[in-house]
Design a protein around this motif. Structure first.
Motif, PDB file in Angstrom:
ATOM      1  N   ALA A 297     -38.516  69.057  41.362  1.00 19.04           N
ATOM      2  CA  ALA A 297     -38.740  68.286  40.134  1.00 19.04           C
ATOM      3  C   ALA A 297     -37.452  67.660  39.609  1.00 19.04           C
ATOM      4  O   ALA A 297     -37.459  66.560  39.044  1.00 19.04           O
ATOM      5  N   ALA A 298     -36.326  68.349  39.776  1.00 15.88           N
ATOM      6  CA  ALA A 298     -35.056  67.790  39.313  1.00 15.88           C
ATOM      7  C   ALA A 298     -34.726  66.507  40.067  1.00 15.88           C
ATOM      8  O   ALA A 298     -34.266  65.521  39.476  1.00 15.88           O
ATOM      9  N   SER A 299     -34.973  66.485  41.375  1.00 15.29           N
ATOM     10  CA  SER A 299     -34.745  65.274  42.163  1.00 15.29           C
ATOM     11  C   SER A 299     -35.683  64.159  41.728  1.00 15.29           C
ATOM     12  O   SER A 299     -35.295  62.989  41.675  1.00 15.29           O
ATOM     13  N   GLY A 300     -36.908  64.538  41.409  1.00 15.32           N
ATOM     14  CA  GLY A 300     -37.859  63.550  40.900  1.00 15.32           C
ATOM     15  C   GLY A 300     -37.414  62.970  39.569  1.00 15.32           C
ATOM     16  O   GLY A 300     -37.592  61.779  39.295  1.00 15.32           O
ATOM     17  N   ALA A 301     -36.795  63.812  38.739  1.00 15.35           N
ATOM     18  CA  ALA A 301     -36.308  63.353  37.436  1.00 15.35           C
ATOM     19  C   ALA A 301     -35.197  62.324  37.607  1.00 15.35           C
ATOM     20  O   ALA A 301     -35.105  61.349  36.847  1.00 15.35           O
ATOM     21  N   ALA A 302     -34.332  62.532  38.605  1.00 26.79           N
ATOM     22  CA  ALA A 302     -33.236  61.584  38.848  1.00 26.79           C
ATOM     23  C   ALA A 302     -33.777  60.200  39.177  1.00 26.79           C
ATOM     24  O   ALA A 302     -33.269  59.186  38.695  1.00 26.79           O
ATOM     25  N   VAL A 303     -34.823  60.143  39.995  1.00 23.46           N
ATOM     26  CA  VAL A 303     -35.447  58.854  40.321  1.00 23.46           C
ATOM     27  C   VAL A 303     -36.132  58.278  39.092  1.00 23.46           C
ATOM     28  O   VAL A 303     -36.031  57.077  38.804  1.00 23.46           O
ATOM     29  N   SER A 304     -36.816  59.135  38.343  1.00 19.80           N
ATOM     30  CA  SER A 304     -37.506  58.697  37.140  1.00 19.80           C
ATOM     31  C   SER A 304     -36.543  58.086  36.126  1.00 19.80           C
ATOM     32  O   SER A 304     -36.898  57.174  35.373  1.00 19.80           O
ATOM     33  N   ALA A 305     -35.301  58.569  36.115  1.00 23.94           N
ATOM     34  CA  ALA A 305     -34.301  58.074  35.165  1.00 23.94           C
ATOM     35  C   ALA A 305     -33.991  56.598  35.366  1.00 23.94           C
ATOM     36  O   ALA A 305     -33.501  55.925  34.452  1.00 23.94           O
TER      37      ALA A 305
END
Length: 336
Positions: free
Chosen positions: A98-106
């Protein structure tokens, strides 16, 4: 000599004293490396397949729990395996923290954006590049001949990447028949562009998920129990290697920023929790680039993470976020 890291559930993971000292130097709590069952596994559901949730659950014999703070993400127990499932093999679900997904979402990518993904993938230097000759970048493909892969591997061993990064500016890269950069045809992309033209025609969004020591990936560190702690020393603790990595990280960030258009957004992330690979790289980059500025990540107001040592930067870790460790910083390019 081994020390011990203990967590709230009193489970113990033996860690080398050198690694514990390394964690203490970076202000990290060794207990995040405890082999506990509290950090879930995450999957991303491909948009458009929401109606198939029950079908996926039946296939993996597990209930998916929707993640409230990140769209299309679900968590499941860490012992569940998805690689053999039909949904995974057909690309309907993806295994991603999820943290990696958050980076893309940013990045806040919207329809029509031209995006450059520099995820731990610098361009392979060829002999003519290393000799200083001009060369046109070919259309990217992951299917490179075996001899070419072997030559690239040998170049890495000989320090070729270091030489390449110090002596060559990046060019705009054409990534496919229907891609490229705004305002330029494929043939135009192959031309050499000065900084002004790059800032005008560059990418709207750039993701630099840089190569790092991966010390924030808890499962990765746990694997060293089987690989041997000597391997941990070579890959994570060796000062010469980490110095080379921070130089590479700064170059990747600088190259990605050069290819960003004015007003665009760039996200820099690593799955390391060390200061040198994160805040250290960001500070040095900002000191060298007057047109760069850090942006607030608006969506992060609901994310279970904490601030980095530089305002507007973020850190995820197992104790705070129930994810792997990740550092995130978001930049924009101003016109000067």
């Amino acid at each position: 000599m081994e020390g011990q890291a203990s967590g709230p559930d009193d489970k113990i993971l033996p860690l080398p004293d050198e690694f514990i000292e390394f964690l203490n130097e970076n202000g990290l709590d060794p207990s995040i490396y405890v082999a506990n069952d509290s950090t879930p596994r995450y999957i991303r559901l491909k948009p458009g397949f929401e109606a198939h949730i029950e079908e996926f659950e039946s296939e993996i014999n597990c209930k998916l729990e929707r993640l409230s703070w990140l769209p299309n993400f679900y968590c499941l127990p860490p012992d569940i395996r998805i690689a053999s499932s039909k949904a995974y093999q057909e690309g309907k679900i993806y295994g991603i923290d999820a943290a990696s997904g958050a980076a893309v979402s940013a990045l806040d990518i919207t329809s029509g954006d031209h995006v450059l993904d520099l995820c731990a993938a610098p361009v392979e230097p060829t002999e003519s590049m290393l000799e200083g000759k001009s060369e046109i970048y070919k259309e990217w493909t992951s299917r490179r001949p075996w001899k070419e892969r072997k030559k690239a591997s040998k170049a890495r061993e000989n320090g070729a990447y270091k030489l390449f990064s110090q002596t060559h500016d990046p060019e705009l890269i054409y990534y496919g028949r229907d891609s490229g950069v705004v305002g330029l045809s494929k043939n135009k992309v192959y031309e050499h562009l000065n900084d002004y033209k790059v800032s005008k025609y560059g990418y709207d969004k750039v993701l630099v998920d840089a190569e790092c020591t991966h010390d924030g990936s808890i499962r990765h560190i746990q694997k060293f129990e089987q690989w041997g702690w000597e391997t941990l020393h070579r890959r994570v603790l060796d000062a010469e290697r980490t110095d080379e990595l921070t130089a590479l990280q700064l170059q990747l960030l600088s190259n990605g920023f050069r290819l960003l258009k004015v007003g665009g957004s760039l996200v820099y992330s690593t799955c390391s929790l060390t200061v040198s690979q994160n805040e250290g790289v960001v500070e040095k980059f900002l000191s060298q680039n007057k047109s760069a500025g850090l942006l607030e990540i608006d969506s992060a107001r609901t994310w279970p993470c904490k601030s980095g040592q530089i305002p507007k930067t973020l850190r995820f870790d197992p104790n705070t976020s129930c994810t792997s460790g990740l550092f995130v910083a978001k930049f924009t390019k101003w016109e000067i």
